[in-house]
Design a protein around this motif. Structure first.
Motif, PDB file in Angstrom:
ATOM      1  N   HIS A 258     -33.773  13.570   2.689  1.00 37.81           N
ATOM      2  CA  HIS A 258     -32.508  14.305   2.664  1.00 37.81           C
ATOM      3  C   HIS A 258     -32.396  15.261   3.848  1.00 37.81           C
ATOM      4  O   HIS A 258     -31.404  15.256   4.577  1.00 37.81           O
ATOM      5  CB  HIS A 258     -32.363  15.079   1.341  1.00 37.81           C
ATOM      6  CG  HIS A 258     -31.004  15.698   1.170  1.00 37.81           C
ATOM      7  ND1 HIS A 258     -30.659  16.919   1.719  1.00 37.81           N
ATOM      8  CD2 HIS A 258     -29.891  15.246   0.551  1.00 37.81           C
ATOM      9  CE1 HIS A 258     -29.410  17.199   1.424  1.00 37.81           C
ATOM     10  NE2 HIS A 258     -28.918  16.203   0.713  1.00 37.81           N
TER      11      HIS A 258
ATOM     12  N   ALA B 130     -29.977  14.662   7.295  1.00 41.11           N
ATOM     13  CA  ALA B 130     -28.963  15.700   7.506  1.00 41.11           C
ATOM     14  C   ALA B 130     -28.930  16.181   8.951  1.00 41.11           C
ATOM     15  O   ALA B 130     -27.882  16.620   9.436  1.00 41.11           O
ATOM     16  CB  ALA B 130     -29.213  16.877   6.559  1.00 41.11           C
TER      17      ALA B 130
ATOM     18  N   GLN C 249     -25.961  10.627   9.086  1.00 40.31           N
ATOM     19  CA  GLN C 249     -25.036  10.980   8.011  1.00 40.31           C
ATOM     20  C   GLN C 249     -24.572   9.749   7.247  1.00 40.31           C
ATOM     21  O   GLN C 249     -24.354   9.806   6.032  1.00 40.31           O
ATOM     22  CB  GLN C 249     -23.838  11.737   8.594  1.00 40.31           C
ATOM     23  CG  GLN C 249     -24.160  13.128   9.104  1.00 40.31           C
ATOM     24  CD  GLN C 249     -24.564  14.068   7.990  1.00 40.31           C
ATOM     25  OE1 GLN C 249     -24.142  13.937   6.847  1.00 40.31           O
ATOM     26  NE2 GLN C 249     -25.397  15.043   8.321  1.00 40.31           N
ATOM     27  N   ALA C 250     -24.420   8.631   7.946  1.00 41.71           N
ATOM     28  CA  ALA C 250     -23.994   7.403   7.282  1.00 41.71           C
ATOM     29  C   ALA C 250     -25.082   6.896   6.333  1.00 41.71           C
ATOM     30  O   ALA C 250     -24.791   6.476   5.200  1.00 41.71           O
ATOM     31  CB  ALA C 250     -23.646   6.336   8.320  1.00 41.71           C
TER      32      ALA C 250
ATOM     33  N   LEU D 290     -27.317   8.708   4.953  1.00 45.11           N
ATOM     34  CA  LEU D 290     -27.438   9.690   3.866  1.00 45.11           C
ATOM     35  C   LEU D 290     -26.499   9.337   2.719  1.00 45.11           C
ATOM     36  O   LEU D 290     -26.792   9.625   1.551  1.00 45.11           O
ATOM     37  CB  LEU D 290     -27.127  11.094   4.392  1.00 45.11           C
ATOM     38  CG  LEU D 290     -27.409  12.283   3.489  1.00 45.11           C
ATOM     39  CD1 LEU D 290     -28.875  12.329   3.072  1.00 45.11           C
ATOM     40  CD2 LEU D 290     -27.020  13.578   4.191  1.00 45.11           C
ATOM     41  N   LYS D 291     -25.397   8.681   3.048  1.00 42.87           N
ATOM     42  CA  LYS D 291     -24.415   8.288   2.032  1.00 42.87           C
ATOM     43  C   LYS D 291     -24.572   6.847   1.582  1.00 42.87           C
ATOM     44  O   LYS D 291     -23.864   6.398   0.682  1.00 42.87           O
ATOM     45  CB  LYS D 291     -23.005   8.491   2.599  1.00 42.87           C
ATOM     46  CG  LYS D 291     -22.699   9.922   2.998  1.00 42.87           C
ATOM     47  CD  LYS D 291     -21.367  10.028   3.712  1.00 42.87           C
ATOM     48  CE  LYS D 291     -21.110  11.455   4.188  1.00 42.87           C
ATOM     49  NZ  LYS D 291     -19.850  11.563   4.973  1.00 42.87           N
ATOM     50  N   ASP D 292     -25.482   6.110   2.205  1.00 45.02           N
ATOM     51  CA  ASP D 292     -25.658   4.693   1.896  1.00 45.02           C
ATOM     52  C   ASP D 292     -26.263   4.517   0.504  1.00 45.02           C
ATOM     53  O   ASP D 292     -27.293   5.113   0.198  1.00 45.02           O
ATOM     54  CB  ASP D 292     -26.564   4.047   2.943  1.00 45.02           C
ATOM     55  CG  ASP D 292     -26.695   2.556   2.744  1.00 45.02           C
ATOM     56  OD1 ASP D 292     -27.547   2.152   1.935  1.00 45.02           O
ATOM     57  OD2 ASP D 292     -25.943   1.809   3.387  1.00 45.02           O
ATOM     58  N   PRO D 293     -25.667   3.703  -0.359  1.00 44.20           N
ATOM     59  CA  PRO D 293     -26.173   3.538  -1.735  1.00 44.20           C
ATOM     60  C   PRO D 293     -27.621   3.056  -1.795  1.00 44.20           C
ATOM     61  O   PRO D 293     -28.396   3.518  -2.639  1.00 44.20           O
ATOM     62  CB  PRO D 293     -25.220   2.496  -2.334  1.00 44.20           C
ATOM     63  CG  PRO D 293     -23.966   2.626  -1.532  1.00 44.20           C
ATOM     64  CD  PRO D 293     -24.411   2.967  -0.140  1.00 44.20           C
TER      65      PRO D 293
ATOM     66  N   LYS E  21     -29.860   5.978  -0.824  1.00 45.73           N
ATOM     67  CA  LYS E  21     -29.832   6.989  -1.874  1.00 45.73           C
ATOM     68  C   LYS E  21     -30.686   6.574  -3.069  1.00 45.73           C
ATOM     69  O   LYS E  21     -31.412   7.383  -3.650  1.00 45.73           O
ATOM     70  CB  LYS E  21     -28.385   7.245  -2.307  1.00 45.73           C
ATOM     71  CG  LYS E  21     -27.554   7.964  -1.248  1.00 45.73           C
ATOM     72  CD  LYS E  21     -26.079   7.982  -1.579  1.00 45.73           C
ATOM     73  CE  LYS E  21     -25.773   8.875  -2.754  1.00 45.73           C
ATOM     74  NZ  LYS E  21     -24.290   8.994  -2.969  1.00 45.73           N
ATOM     75  N   GLU E  22     -30.617   5.300  -3.418  1.00 46.61           N
ATOM     76  CA  GLU E  22     -31.389   4.827  -4.566  1.00 46.61           C
ATOM     77  C   GLU E  22     -32.879   4.751  -4.256  1.00 46.61           C
ATOM     78  O   GLU E  22     -33.727   5.153  -5.063  1.00 46.61           O
ATOM     79  CB  GLU E  22     -30.888   3.439  -4.994  1.00 46.61           C
ATOM     80  CG  GLU E  22     -31.606   2.899  -6.211  1.00 46.61           C
ATOM     81  CD  GLU E  22     -31.018   1.578  -6.701  1.00 46.61           C
ATOM     82  OE1 GLU E  22     -31.547   1.055  -7.693  1.00 46.61           O
ATOM     83  OE2 GLU E  22     -30.064   1.089  -6.079  1.00 46.61           O
TER      84      GLU E  22
END
Length: 252
Positions: free
Chosen positions: A212, A216, A236-237, A239-242, A245-246
């Protein structure tokens, strides 16, 4: 902090590719540790290499810094092939590795650790200036400059490890797990420092399991799994990727 940086480091803030890594592979006793690591570090940017334990991150950056010789692949710094160049030569070209586990010289003082790193040819003439700048950056190290490095706390040893890297006046600062074992407050301070150094003109290659915080601040990031880069993109992309994230942030 600006005086710590070489003119070359300042020139490395254009965004053009400074470091090009293609298809790196490495085996330990015949067992593949890295099979296909490819990444780019643009001038003046932060590129991150993320992945789980055993993914091959440390092996990859050791190859880039010249501490390990790759089985195959290429490493190009500013148009120059440095694939088989040993570490004592890559540091003279401006690549400074801050290794996992800090690896400071335990029985030397803080000051001796820094001076020793500052005696590389590219930085020797400015050793005293660079020492003063490191002390400006890390006042705790100045307070403890006569103390043996082995008696420092984990956070202080990490400051010293980064300070040693800065003493070489790097164009590229390679940081391998700089937040490992540190308290949350110190972790935040380390990441703020990385951003500050980058803003001052040093390109950064960051290896971290703290995904994280890493994504960032990273301009670009590469996901390494089982020795292969399997995903890449802007920090940043990702960081938002499913999938990221999983897999790395514990978020479904």
């Amino acid at each position: 902090m600006a005086a710590l940086l070489s003119e070359r480091a300042r020139a490395d803030s254009t965004g053009e590719v400074l470091l090009q890594v293609s298809g790196l592979a490495y085996d330990y006793s015949g067992v593949s540790a890295v099979s296909d690591c490819s990444l780019e570090l643009p001038r003046g940017k932060i590129a991150a290499l993320i992945g789980g334990n055993g993914a091959g991150k440390t092996t990859s950056v050791k190859m880039i810094a010249g501490a390990l010789r790759p089985r195959s692949g290429s490493i190009v710094l500013d148009g120059r092939d440095i694939t088989n160049m040993p570490a004592h030569q890559t540091v003279e070209l401006g690549i400074a590795l801050v290794p996992e586990g800090r690896l400071v010289f335990q029985h030397l003082t803080v000051r001796e650790n820094l001076i020793l790193s500052g005696h590389v040819r590219r930085a020797r003439e400015r050793c005293q200036q660079n020492l003063e700048r490191v002390f400006d950056l890390f006042p705790r190290l100045e307070e403890r400059q006569g103390q043996n490095a082995g008696s420092l706390s984990g956070g202080e040893q990490q400051m010293l490890a980064i300070g040693r890297g800065l003493m070489t006046m790097p164009r590229i600062l390679v940081l391998d797990e700089p937040s490992l074992g540190l308290s949350p407050i110190l972790v935040s301070q380390i990441f703020s420092l990385i951003r500050k150094l980058n803003e001052e003109g040093i390109s950064v290659l960051l290896v971290e399991q703290n995904v994280h915080h890493t994504l960032a601040i990273a301009d670009y990031a590469y996901v390494l799994e089982k020795g292969r880069v399997v995903q890449k993109g802007e920090g940043q992309a990702l960081l938002k990727d499913p999938k990221v994230k999983e897999a790395y942030l514990g978020l479904a």
